[in-house]
Design a protein around this motif. Structure first.
Motif, PDB file in Angstrom:
ATOM      1  N   LYS A 136       0.843  -1.207   0.000  1.00  0.00           N
ATOM      2  CA  LYS A 136       0.000   0.000   0.000  1.00  0.00           C
ATOM      3  C   LYS A 136       0.872   1.248   0.000  1.00  0.00           C
ATOM      4  CE  LYS A 136      -0.366  -0.326   5.050  1.00  0.00           C
ATOM      5  NZ  LYS A 136      -1.281  -0.492   6.207  1.00  0.00           N
ATOM      6  N   ILE A 137       0.263   2.365  -0.384  1.00  0.00           N
ATOM      7  CA  ILE A 137       0.932   3.659  -0.376  1.00  0.00           C
ATOM      8  C   ILE A 137       0.192   4.572   0.597  1.00  0.00           C
ATOM      9  CG2 ILE A 137       1.602   5.662  -1.735  1.00  0.00           C
ATOM     10  CD1 ILE A 137       1.853   3.884  -4.161  1.00  0.00           C
ATOM     11  N   GLU A 138       0.932   5.198   1.490  1.00  0.00           N
ATOM     12  CA  GLU A 138       0.358   6.113   2.476  1.00  0.00           C
ATOM     13  C   GLU A 138       1.055   7.471   2.383  1.00  0.00           C
ATOM     14  OE1 GLU A 138       0.860   4.237   6.258  1.00  0.00           O
ATOM     15  OE2 GLU A 138      -0.784   2.817   5.945  1.00  0.00           O
ATOM     16  N   PRO A 139       0.307   8.595   2.385  1.00  0.00           N
ATOM     17  CA  PRO A 139      -1.144   8.637   2.135  1.00  0.00           C
ATOM     18  C   PRO A 139      -1.447   8.239   0.695  1.00  0.00           C
ATOM     19  CG  PRO A 139      -0.207  10.835   2.111  1.00  0.00           C
ATOM     20  CD  PRO A 139       0.904   9.917   2.531  1.00  0.00           C
ATOM     21  N   ASP A 140      -2.715   8.259   0.321  1.00  0.00           N
ATOM     22  CA  ASP A 140      -3.107   7.818  -1.018  1.00  0.00           C
ATOM     23  C   ASP A 140      -2.316   8.574  -2.089  1.00  0.00           C
ATOM     24  OD1 ASP A 140      -4.898   6.039   0.013  1.00  0.00           O
ATOM     25  OD2 ASP A 140      -6.630   7.378  -0.169  1.00  0.00           O
ATOM     26  N   PHE A 141      -1.783   7.794  -3.026  1.00  0.00           N
ATOM     27  CA  PHE A 141      -0.965   8.345  -4.097  1.00  0.00           C
ATOM     28  C   PHE A 141      -1.868   8.785  -5.233  1.00  0.00           C
ATOM     29  CE2 PHE A 141       2.317   8.060  -7.490  1.00  0.00           C
ATOM     30  CZ  PHE A 141       3.333   8.767  -6.866  1.00  0.00           C
ATOM     31  N   PRO A 142      -1.775  10.034  -5.673  1.00  0.00           N
ATOM     32  CA  PRO A 142      -2.680  10.509  -6.739  1.00  0.00           C
ATOM     33  C   PRO A 142      -2.339   9.921  -8.095  1.00  0.00           C
ATOM     34  CG  PRO A 142      -1.075  12.204  -6.189  1.00  0.00           C
ATOM     35  CD  PRO A 142      -0.878  11.090  -5.191  1.00  0.00           C
ATOM     36  N   ASN A 143      -3.383   9.599  -8.845  1.00  0.00           N
ATOM     37  CA  ASN A 143      -3.227   9.172 -10.240  1.00  0.00           C
ATOM     38  C   ASN A 143      -2.308   7.965 -10.396  1.00  0.00           C
ATOM     39  OD1 ASN A 143      -4.808  11.423 -11.052  1.00  0.00           O
ATOM     40  ND2 ASN A 143      -2.982  12.733 -10.972  1.00  0.00           N
ATOM     41  N   GLU A 144      -2.436   7.006  -9.496  1.00  0.00           N
ATOM     42  CA  GLU A 144      -1.617   5.802  -9.615  1.00  0.00           C
ATOM     43  C   GLU A 144      -2.122   4.963 -10.786  1.00  0.00           C
ATOM     44  OE1 GLU A 144      -0.247   1.886  -7.007  1.00  0.00           O
ATOM     45  OE2 GLU A 144      -1.802   3.226  -6.259  1.00  0.00           O
ATOM     46  N   ASP A 145      -1.217   4.599 -11.663  1.00  0.00           N
ATOM     47  CA  ASP A 145      -1.567   3.820 -12.849  1.00  0.00           C
ATOM     48  C   ASP A 145      -0.947   2.437 -12.732  1.00  0.00           C
ATOM     49  OD1 ASP A 145      -2.308   2.851 -15.270  1.00  0.00           O
ATOM     50  OD2 ASP A 145      -1.050   4.210 -16.468  1.00  0.00           O
ATOM     51  N   SER A 146      -1.703   1.487 -12.155  1.00  0.00           N
ATOM     52  CA  SER A 146      -1.162   0.140 -11.947  1.00  0.00           C
ATOM     53  C   SER A 146      -0.949  -0.593 -13.263  1.00  0.00           C
ATOM     54  CB  SER A 146      -2.097  -0.672 -11.046  1.00  0.00           C
ATOM     55  OG  SER A 146      -3.381  -0.773 -11.626  1.00  0.00           O
ATOM     56  N   ASP A 147      -1.603  -0.173 -14.341  1.00  0.00           N
ATOM     57  CA  ASP A 147      -1.441  -0.828 -15.640  1.00  0.00           C
ATOM     58  C   ASP A 147      -0.065  -0.577 -16.253  1.00  0.00           C
ATOM     59  OD1 ASP A 147      -3.965  -1.899 -15.532  1.00  0.00           O
ATOM     60  OD2 ASP A 147      -4.899  -0.233 -16.613  1.00  0.00           O
ATOM     61  N   SER A 148       0.675   0.383 -15.702  1.00  0.00           N
ATOM     62  CA  SER A 148       1.994   0.685 -16.250  1.00  0.00           C
ATOM     63  C   SER A 148       3.083  -0.193 -15.642  1.00  0.00           C
ATOM     64  CB  SER A 148       2.336   2.164 -16.027  1.00  0.00           C
ATOM     65  OG  SER A 148       2.428   2.450 -14.639  1.00  0.00           O
ATOM     66  N   TYR A 149       2.693  -1.142 -14.756  1.00  0.00           N
ATOM     67  CA  TYR A 149       3.647  -2.034 -14.105  1.00  0.00           C
ATOM     68  C   TYR A 149       3.243  -3.480 -14.343  1.00  0.00           C
ATOM     69  CZ  TYR A 149       5.411   1.999 -11.463  1.00  0.00           C
ATOM     70  OH  TYR A 149       5.950   3.195 -11.111  1.00  0.00           O
ATOM     71  N   THR A 150       4.225  -4.374 -14.303  1.00  0.00           N
ATOM     72  CA  THR A 150       3.915  -5.794 -14.343  1.00  0.00           C
ATOM     73  C   THR A 150       3.268  -6.203 -13.022  1.00  0.00           C
ATOM     74  OG1 THR A 150       6.089  -6.448 -13.497  1.00  0.00           O
ATOM     75  CG2 THR A 150       5.860  -6.233 -15.873  1.00  0.00           C
ATOM     76  N   GLU A 151       2.670  -7.372 -13.001  1.00  0.00           N
ATOM     77  CA  GLU A 151       1.942  -7.836 -11.825  1.00  0.00           C
ATOM     78  C   GLU A 151       2.877  -8.018 -10.617  1.00  0.00           C
ATOM     79  OE1 GLU A 151      -0.826 -11.654 -10.417  1.00  0.00           O
ATOM     80  OE2 GLU A 151       0.086 -11.581 -12.408  1.00  0.00           O
ATOM     81  N   GLN A 152       2.445  -7.511  -9.464  1.00  0.00           N
ATOM     82  CA  GLN A 152       3.180  -7.724  -8.217  1.00  0.00           C
ATOM     83  C   GLN A 152       2.948  -9.157  -7.739  1.00  0.00           C
ATOM     84  OE1 GLN A 152       4.995  -5.369  -5.739  1.00  0.00           O
ATOM     85  NE2 GLN A 152       5.592  -7.481  -5.403  1.00  0.00           N
TER      86      GLN A 152
END
Length: 214
Positions: A136-152
């Motif tokens: 997780k990212i604290e505090p909430d990270f704006p405009n996070e684009d998980s599609d730009s990364y390979t699967e964790q």
């Protein structure tokens, strides 16, 4: 909270072994700090990790007087620092904001431990297994684009090597101080898709343990 309950159940299971433990066993608790990093792609060195922490239980099973199998069940938190820089419409820097990306693991090493003769020093080494409970990212990270990364990936595996010393408190109780290095050997994912490569972990740890003598 369910993840913490899972660790507590595992801790309870290990302590239940006390009902059967003889002189061949040492059971204890440990706490420590870690400093992680990653490798495997060209931008890995730019990851800005901070000091994290761990805690859990340990058990030593003695094969011979100076040779034992040692394992831990640890909750481990690794922390990476993120920073956003904000610019005005005229490209002038107007401020920054800091974030923490937190990785929560269950860490289980299985180590062969050798104690040097009558000295207090020891070395240990063997495989380790990490299971990722949460990211997780604290505090909430704006405009996070998980599609730009390979699967964790949930699983991390590698080899651990440590050196340390025992400090005897009395006939049954002793303190251990250890420096350990966990070197991951498999790809854990979460690689930027814009680059080629993998993410392999590494963590240097300072661990303080207490063998309870029970």
């Amino acid at each position: 909270m369910n993840k913490i309950k899972l660790l507590l159940i595992a801790i309870g299971f290990i302590f239940s072994l006390n009902l059967y433990a003889q002189n061949d066993f040492k059971i204890g608790i440990n706490v420590g700090i870690n400093y992680p990093k990653v490798r495997g792609h060209e931008y890995a060195k730019y990851n800005n990790f901070k000091v994290g922490y761990l805690f859990g239980v340990s058990i030593d099973y003695y094969l011979k007087e100076n040779l034992s199998l040692k394992t831990n069940i640890n909750y481990e938190r690794k922390i990476k620092k993120l920073q956003l820089t904000y610019f005005s419409y005229t490209s002038e820097e107007i401020g920054t904001e800091n974030f923490s990306e937190i990785y929560e693991y269950i860490n289980i090493p299985i180590l062969l431990k050798y104690e040097f003769g009558n000295s207090t020093f020891f070395v240990n080494g063997g495989p380790f297994f990490n299971y990722l409970l949460n990211n997780k990212i604290e505090p909430d990270f704006p405009n996070e684009d998980s599609d730009s990364y390979t699967e964790q990936k949930k699983i991390d595996f590698g080899f651990s090597l440590g050196i340390g010393t025992n400090i005897s408190l009395n006939e049954k109780n002793d303190i251990t101080i250890e420096i350990r290095d966990d070197l991951g050997i498999i790809d854990t994912g979460y690689v930027p898709k814009s680059v080629k490569g993998t993410v392999k972990t590494n963590a240097v740890k300072f661990i303080l343990g207490w063998n309870l003598g029970i």
